[in-house]
Design a protein around this motif. Structure first.
Motif, short mmCIF file in Angstrom:
data_model
loop_
_atom_site.label_atom_id
_atom_site.label_comp_id
_atom_site.label_asym_id
_atom_site.label_seq_id
_atom_site.Cartn_x
_atom_site.Cartn_y
_atom_site.Cartn_z
N ARG A 4 2.28 5.14 -3.00
CA ARG A 4 2.63 3.78 -2.58
C ARG A 4 1.37 2.94 -2.62
O ARG A 4 0.36 3.31 -2.03
CB ARG A 4 3.20 3.75 -1.16
CG ARG A 4 4.42 4.61 -0.94
CD ARG A 4 5.66 4.02 -1.58
NE ARG A 4 6.83 4.83 -1.30
CZ ARG A 4 7.20 5.89 -2.00
NH1 ARG A 4 6.49 6.28 -3.03
NH2 ARG A 4 8.29 6.56 -1.69
N ARG A 5 1.44 1.81 -3.30
CA ARG A 5 0.32 0.86 -3.37
C ARG A 5 0.70 -0.32 -2.51
O ARG A 5 1.74 -0.93 -2.73
CB ARG A 5 0.10 0.42 -4.82
CG ARG A 5 -1.09 -0.48 -5.04
CD ARG A 5 -1.21 -0.76 -6.55
NE ARG A 5 -2.45 -1.41 -6.87
CZ ARG A 5 -2.55 -2.70 -7.20
NH1 ARG A 5 -1.48 -3.47 -7.25
NH2 ARG A 5 -3.72 -3.22 -7.49
N ARG A 6 -0.13 -0.65 -1.54
CA ARG A 6 0.16 -1.74 -0.63
C ARG A 6 -0.97 -2.76 -0.63
O ARG A 6 -2.14 -2.39 -0.62
CB ARG A 6 0.39 -1.23 0.80
CG ARG A 6 1.63 -0.38 0.93
CD ARG A 6 2.89 -1.21 0.67
NE ARG A 6 4.08 -0.42 0.62
CZ ARG A 6 4.76 -0.15 -0.49
NH1 ARG A 6 4.35 -0.59 -1.65
NH2 ARG A 6 5.86 0.58 -0.44
N ILE A 7 -0.56 -4.03 -0.64
CA ILE A 7 -1.51 -5.14 -0.61
C ILE A 7 -1.25 -5.91 0.68
O ILE A 7 -0.13 -6.37 0.90
CB ILE A 7 -1.34 -6.06 -1.83
CG1 ILE A 7 -1.50 -5.26 -3.12
CG2 ILE A 7 -2.32 -7.22 -1.77
CD1 ILE A 7 -1.09 -6.01 -4.36
N LEU A 8 -2.27 -6.02 1.51
CA LEU A 8 -2.13 -6.72 2.77
C LEU A 8 -1.84 -8.19 2.51
O LEU A 8 -2.55 -8.86 1.76
CB LEU A 8 -3.39 -6.58 3.61
CG LEU A 8 -3.34 -7.19 5.00
CD1 LEU A 8 -2.31 -6.47 5.86
CD2 LEU A 8 -4.70 -7.12 5.66
N GLY A 9 -0.78 -8.70 3.10
CA GLY A 9 -0.43 -10.11 2.96
C GLY A 9 0.35 -10.45 1.72
O GLY A 9 0.68 -11.60 1.50
N TYR A 10 0.66 -9.45 0.88
CA TYR A 10 1.36 -9.74 -0.37
C TYR A 10 2.72 -10.37 -0.12
O TYR A 10 3.07 -11.35 -0.75
CB TYR A 10 1.53 -8.47 -1.20
CG TYR A 10 2.28 -8.69 -2.49
CD1 TYR A 10 1.66 -9.33 -3.57
CD2 TYR A 10 3.60 -8.28 -2.64
CE1 TYR A 10 2.34 -9.55 -4.75
CE2 TYR A 10 4.29 -8.50 -3.82
CZ TYR A 10 3.65 -9.13 -4.88
OH TYR A 10 4.32 -9.36 -6.04
N GLU A 11 3.46 -9.81 0.85
CA GLU A 11 4.79 -10.35 1.13
C GLU A 11 4.69 -11.79 1.60
O GLU A 11 5.44 -12.65 1.17
CB GLU A 11 5.53 -9.51 2.18
CG GLU A 11 5.85 -8.10 1.71
CD GLU A 11 4.68 -7.14 1.79
OE1 GLU A 11 3.65 -7.46 2.43
OE2 GLU A 11 4.76 -6.05 1.19
N SER A 12 3.74 -12.10 2.50
CA SER A 12 3.62 -13.47 3.00
C SER A 12 3.08 -14.39 1.92
O SER A 12 3.44 -15.56 1.85
CB SER A 12 2.74 -13.52 4.25
OG SER A 12 1.44 -13.06 3.97
#
Length: 143
Positions: A124-132
């Motif tokens: 899983r690759r996650r980017i902080l703040g990507y959704e917002s």
């Protein structure tokens, strides 16, 4: 540390390549600590800089807490990697990674579960703040 998107993509690609090699050699079923050590060895062989068991200081309302949080790996000073060897990744694991990113001031993290038949299903690759960031973007820019 600010790193360009292209550089971050290259770093994550290199980390995933190293993890795939470890998984190809060992397969699923071992302890998390074994995969972490072998991933560190593979990163060393590929000359990819990393810090192992990096302390993550926690402050709350002006007090530094000695909780002893540690990142599994911080690669190239910019990508947090959390190694797992569990039956399935759960939302709490992703939440933990995002919390580490927020507390440490990083934007990008990888959650890698080695206890799967095909490693790509355990990454899983996650980017902080990507959704917002996506929610704030005008509709025509999202497509």
């Amino acid at each position: 540390m600010t790193t360009s998107i292209a550089a971050l993509n290259q770093i994550t690609s290199n980390i995933i390549g190293a993890a795939i090699e470890v998984h190809r050699q060992l397969g699923p079923g071992l302890l998390e600590s074994s995969y972490r050590e072998c991933l560190c060895r593979e990163l060393l062989l590929r000359a990819i800089p990393f810090e192992r068991e990096k302390p993550l200081p926690l402050a709350y309302k002006g007090i530094h807490l000695g909780c002893g949080y540690r990142l599994d790996l911080l690669v190239a000073g910019s990508v947090v990697v959390e190694v797992k060897a569990i039956e399935a990744l759960a939302p709490i694991h992703e939440a933990q990674l995002l919390t580490y990113l927020r507390i440490g001031g990083w934007r990008l993290g990888l959650l890698i579960n080695f206890n799967v038949a095909v490693l790509k299903t355990g990454i899983r690759r996650r980017i902080l703040g990507y959704e917002s960031d996506q929610a704030a973007m005008p509709q025509e820019e999202k497509t």
